[in-house]
Write a protein that holds these residues in place. Structure first.
Motif, PDB file in Angstrom:
ATOM      1  N   GLU A   1     113.023 107.613 106.143  1.00  0.00           N
ATOM      2  CA  GLU A   1     114.435 108.198 106.543  1.00  0.00           C
ATOM      3  C   GLU A   1     115.541 107.884 105.405  1.00  0.00           C
ATOM      4  O   GLU A   1     116.375 108.883 105.190  1.00  0.00           O
ATOM      5  CB  GLU A   1     114.889 107.376 107.794  1.00  0.00           C
TER       6      GLU A   1
ATOM      7  N   THR B   1     118.200 113.415 108.236  1.00  0.00           N
ATOM      8  CA  THR B   1     117.548 112.247 108.549  1.00  0.00           C
ATOM      9  C   THR B   1     117.147 112.229 110.224  1.00  0.00           C
ATOM     10  O   THR B   1     116.066 111.854 110.826  1.00  0.00           O
ATOM     11  CB  THR B   1     118.055 111.002 108.303  1.00  0.00           C
TER      12      THR B   1
ATOM     13  N   THR C   1     113.746 111.704 112.251  1.00  0.00           N
ATOM     14  CA  THR C   1     113.771 110.668 113.109  1.00  0.00           C
ATOM     15  C   THR C   1     113.086 111.119 114.568  1.00  0.00           C
ATOM     16  O   THR C   1     112.362 110.641 115.348  1.00  0.00           O
ATOM     17  CB  THR C   1     115.115 110.132 113.447  1.00  0.00           C
TER      18      THR C   1
ATOM     19  N   THR D   1     106.086 103.872 110.365  1.00  0.00           N
ATOM     20  CA  THR D   1     107.444 104.581 110.027  1.00  0.00           C
ATOM     21  C   THR D   1     108.536 103.533 110.427  1.00  0.00           C
ATOM     22  O   THR D   1     108.308 102.662 111.263  1.00  0.00           O
ATOM     23  CB  THR D   1     107.224 106.045 110.733  1.00  0.00           C
TER      24      THR D   1
ATOM     25  N   THR E   1     114.544 104.033 118.481  1.00  0.00           N
ATOM     26  CA  THR E   1     114.420 105.228 117.666  1.00  0.00           C
ATOM     27  C   THR E   1     115.280 106.306 118.450  1.00  0.00           C
ATOM     28  O   THR E   1     115.987 106.911 117.434  1.00  0.00           O
ATOM     29  CB  THR E   1     113.229 105.789 117.694  1.00  0.00           C
TER      30      THR E   1
ATOM     31  N   TYR F   1     118.539 108.243 116.638  1.00  0.00           N
ATOM     32  CA  TYR F   1     118.687 109.445 116.586  1.00  0.00           C
ATOM     33  C   TYR F   1     120.537 109.843 116.948  1.00  0.00           C
ATOM     34  O   TYR F   1     121.119 110.811 116.365  1.00  0.00           O
ATOM     35  CB  TYR F   1     117.907 110.398 117.484  1.00  0.00           C
TER      36      TYR F   1
END
Length: 290
Positions: A144, A183, A187, A204, A214, A218
């Motif tokens: 990212e 990014t 994501t 990741t 996550t 976002y």
């Protein structure tokens, strides 16, 4: 042997907005600085497109030979699916990255800003080692950061600087906004792949943050561009046009926050990319008209 349509799908055309949007935003910022040159802008676009196609093929090759893509959900993987030989995909990656290098060299030579060759070299090396080499940084949670830097800061500011020889606050704001949206695409991709990445040992950022973290990441990433838009609007009200792009993020944001998984997240990548492209176009109109 892979068909033409399979090679096209393997190049992942849905990721092309990640290359087009930063150049469009950079061009608009260059026009605002009264330094626009059409052929340099075109070269910058071709460099960005060659780079993202190259990194897509490189990822396909590296993930494929490691076996990471054997059970992956999402677009066709040429090596992982067995429709193309690893050597052929590797060749496609090297040709694309080589084209980015040659085009970038031409752009730098025309501008006379030779130190930018170092920036271009870092971008190409970063494209390869994202999933390539013995210790790919994409497997360690740094993907990212790389996308933000390469397809946000470097792509936007490079487009501006190579023509104008300087950057502006508008250029920097565009770079941050586009970097966050780009990014956001990654994501969403890595959110979808948490189960398979965890199984294959790919750590990741999504795997490290977990599913809930996550999804929050976002949301934060896709909100940043509109904070930038409001800040821009204080001095140039026409830049508030960028807020219209928020409408394209309603569906993908609902999917992410609503707990969609696997195939249910595939449209999020496309929709986020299109929102990024729309933001770049609308913001560009505001910059040029304002």
């Amino acid at each position: 042997m892979a068909t033409v349509s399979e090679w096209i799908e393997g190049a992942r055309p849905r990721t092309l907005p990640n290359a087009i949007a930063p150049v469009l935003a950079g061009v608009a910022a260059t026009v605002e600085l009264d330094a626009f040159t059409w052929w340099q802008s075109l070269l910058a676009l071709l460099v960005a497109l060659a780079l993202i196609i190259g990194v897509n093929f490189a990822n396909d090759y590296s993930d494929g030979i490691r076996g990471t893509d054997e059970h992956r959900v999402g677009p066709l993987r040429l090596v992982g699916s067995g429709v193309a030989k690893p050597k052929a995909v590797l060749t496609a990656a090297l040709v694309s990255l080589g084209a980015a290098g040659v085009l970038g060299l031409g752009l730098v030579a025309a501008s006379g800003r030779w130190w930018l060759l170092a920036v271009g070299a870092v971008c190409i090396v970063g494209a390869w080692f994202y999933t390539g080499g013995k210790r790919p940084y994409g497997y360690a949670g740094f993907g990212e950061i790389a996308v933000f830097c390469f397809f946000g800061l470097a792509a936007v500011l490079g487009t501006v600087y190579v023509q104008a020889g300087r950057i502006s606050w508008y250029a920097l704001g565009c770079a941050v906004a586009i970097g966050c949206l780009s990014t956001g695409v990654l994501t969403a991709n890595n959110l979808r792949d948490i189960p398979t990445d965890t199984e294959s040992g790919k750590r990741t950022l999504a795997v490290r943050l977990g599913d809930a973290g996550t999804r929050r990441l976002y949301l934060g990433l896709v909100l940043v561009p509109f904070v930038v838009t409001v800040a821009f609007g204080i001095t140039k009200p026409l830049l508030l046009l960028g807020l219209l792009a928020a409408g394209l993020l309603i569906v993908p944001t609902r999917a992410v926050l609503g707990g969609k998984t696997g195939p249910g997240l595939i449209p999020v990548l496309r929709d986020t990319g299109m929102a990024m492209l729309a933001w770049a176009v609308l913001t560009g109109i505001g910059l040029i008209a304002g």
